[in-house]
Design a protein around this motif. Sequence first.
Motif, PDB file in Angstrom:
ATOM      1  N   TYR A  79       0.801  -1.228   0.000  1.00  0.00           N
ATOM      2  CA  TYR A  79       0.000   0.000   0.000  1.00  0.00           C
ATOM      3  C   TYR A  79       0.831   1.275   0.000  1.00  0.00           C
ATOM      4  O   TYR A  79       0.263   2.370   0.085  1.00  0.00           O
ATOM      5  N   ARG A  81       2.484   2.641   2.250  1.00  0.00           N
ATOM      6  CA  ARG A  81       2.321   3.422   3.466  1.00  0.00           C
ATOM      7  C   ARG A  81       3.390   3.021   4.482  1.00  0.00           C
ATOM      8  O   ARG A  81       3.638   1.830   4.682  1.00  0.00           O
ATOM      9  N   HIS A 177     -12.372   2.358  -5.481  1.00  0.00           N
ATOM     10  CA  HIS A 177     -11.760   3.629  -5.064  1.00  0.00           C
ATOM     11  C   HIS A 177     -12.815   4.641  -4.625  1.00  0.00           C
ATOM     12  O   HIS A 177     -12.641   5.353  -3.623  1.00  0.00           O
ATOM     13  N   TRP A 180     -14.049   3.892  -1.036  1.00  0.00           N
ATOM     14  CA  TRP A 180     -13.094   4.296  -0.007  1.00  0.00           C
ATOM     15  C   TRP A 180     -13.080   5.814   0.147  1.00  0.00           C
ATOM     16  O   TRP A 180     -12.998   6.332   1.273  1.00  0.00           O
ATOM     17  N   GLN A 181     -13.154   6.530  -0.960  1.00  0.00           N
ATOM     18  CA  GLN A 181     -13.170   7.998  -0.880  1.00  0.00           C
ATOM     19  C   GLN A 181     -14.413   8.494  -0.158  1.00  0.00           C
ATOM     20  O   GLN A 181     -14.344   9.425   0.661  1.00  0.00           O
ATOM     21  N   GLN A 184     -14.006   7.803   3.557  1.00  0.00           N
ATOM     22  CA  GLN A 184     -13.059   8.760   4.134  1.00  0.00           C
ATOM     23  C   GLN A 184     -13.706  10.123   4.344  1.00  0.00           C
ATOM     24  O   GLN A 184     -13.536  10.748   5.398  1.00  0.00           O
ATOM     25  N   CYS A 188     -14.145  11.820   8.086  1.00  0.00           N
ATOM     26  CA  CYS A 188     -13.472  13.088   8.390  1.00  0.00           C
ATOM     27  C   CYS A 188     -14.469  14.216   8.640  1.00  0.00           C
ATOM     28  O   CYS A 188     -14.288  15.033   9.548  1.00  0.00           O
ATOM     29  N   LEU A 211      -7.041  -2.705  -2.610  1.00  0.00           N
ATOM     30  CA  LEU A 211      -7.200  -1.446  -1.893  1.00  0.00           C
ATOM     31  C   LEU A 211      -7.446  -1.712  -0.416  1.00  0.00           C
ATOM     32  O   LEU A 211      -7.927  -2.775  -0.024  1.00  0.00           O
ATOM     33  N   ALA A 213      -7.876   0.566   3.690  1.00  0.00           N
ATOM     34  CA  ALA A 213      -7.882   1.838   4.412  1.00  0.00           C
ATOM     35  C   ALA A 213      -6.473   2.410   4.505  1.00  0.00           C
ATOM     36  O   ALA A 213      -6.296   3.626   4.647  1.00  0.00           O
ATOM     37  N   CYS A 215      -4.534   2.852   2.173  1.00  0.00           N
ATOM     38  CA  CYS A 215      -4.280   3.665   0.972  1.00  0.00           C
ATOM     39  C   CYS A 215      -4.807   5.085   1.104  1.00  0.00           C
ATOM     40  O   CYS A 215      -4.513   5.931   0.240  1.00  0.00           O
ATOM     41  N   TYR A 216      -5.593   5.371   2.117  1.00  0.00           N
ATOM     42  CA  TYR A 216      -6.286   6.653   2.247  1.00  0.00           C
ATOM     43  C   TYR A 216      -5.878   7.258   3.591  1.00  0.00           C
ATOM     44  O   TYR A 216      -6.450   6.936   4.640  1.00  0.00           O
ATOM     45  N   LEU A 219      -8.209   8.747   6.224  1.00  0.00           N
ATOM     46  CA  LEU A 219      -9.022   7.681   6.818  1.00  0.00           C
ATOM     47  C   LEU A 219      -8.185   6.834   7.766  1.00  0.00           C
ATOM     48  O   LEU A 219      -8.616   6.509   8.880  1.00  0.00           O
TER      49      LEU A 219
END
Length: 381
Positions: A79, A81, A177, A180-181, A184, A188, A211, A213, A215-216, A219
């Motif tokens: 990912y 991250r 995608h 997930w967006q 997020q 938020c 994918l 969490a 990746c964002y 989030l």
Amino acid sequence: MAIHSKLPTLGSSIFSQMSQLAAEQQAINLSQGFPDFEPDNYLLQQLSYHSLHGANQYAPMPGILPLRQQISRLVKRCYQRTINPDTEITVTSGATEALFVAIQALVQPGDEVIVFDPAYDSYAPAVKLAGGSTVHLSLQAPDFSVNWQQVAAAINSRTKLIIVNSPHNPSATVFNHTDWQALQALVCQHGLYCLSDEVYEHMVFDGAPQLSANCYLALAERSFIVSSFGKTFHVTGWKLGYCIAPPALSAEFRKIHQYVTFSSFSPAQYAIADMLANQPQQVSGLAAFYQQKRDRLVMALSSSRLRLLTSAATYFQLADYAAISDMADVEFCRWLAIEHKVAAIPLSVFYRLPADSKLIRFCFAKTPATLNQAAEVLCQL
């Protein structure tokens, strides 16, 4: 004795019930989600090595450092991250413990938690034990997609947490995608938290992106992300998983984890650390491994009267049996196990308000012989 139960409506899970029925009936068990084949021999050798060389006492409460370091590297590979193995990773006694502890760490009496049905059956009891309540939003066949406007409408001043599961058990679908967006943005915007159940993260088929969490980043900073070595390495009986969370959430998580299990099976932690370091292809090749099993089952059932839904991930396959029977799904699964010696899981048990469908779930984490034998029976229905 007059016991005031904290979970008065619950008995043994449907997974335990169907596995017990399968054993009693000597049925082919495609119900509970566990492999019927052995894990990689290298992993077993390393387990033996470490158990014979002193790794038999308590591991550190967050997990041994070599394993947490390998988890950090795995997340970086998958990912992109970077996570701190000291402050953001906790090894747990299975993913179910991680889910339970995360919920206890966040949920206070009066809080609401949004879950999506069909949902894994451990979520709601854990929320109830924490004094919260679950708000169930139903996803419907065949695509089981989330209506994010409906989610937004369900959020109020009591909402604390959203639990998501992608890849999803039991529907075998994945968030894209856009999903997930949207998640997020809601987390938020409303200052919520997310518990992301990702135990099947490495089993995404047909070249679709993997994918998470992770990746964002906005989030991830408000999330507990849970995964399972039992699922990834075919060792569900080892009960070893982990939770990734930012330092403040990890600190609260560990306060409870230390009084639930304190630490997890030491030799297995060392063996899995070795596996991640020296056999990375066992993770990167997992999707192709299970896609082959999915395709085998789908092909073998092509002449049956079952209508198969798309399995995009996990090691589960949903099937519509409406052309075979009018029975309710729980009754149909009992009939199937008793009369035809194949065990499956009814979909309705994953809903607070059961959907009116004729869907059952098969697990294809089985040997080719098991899948062929089960398909032969099912094609005769």
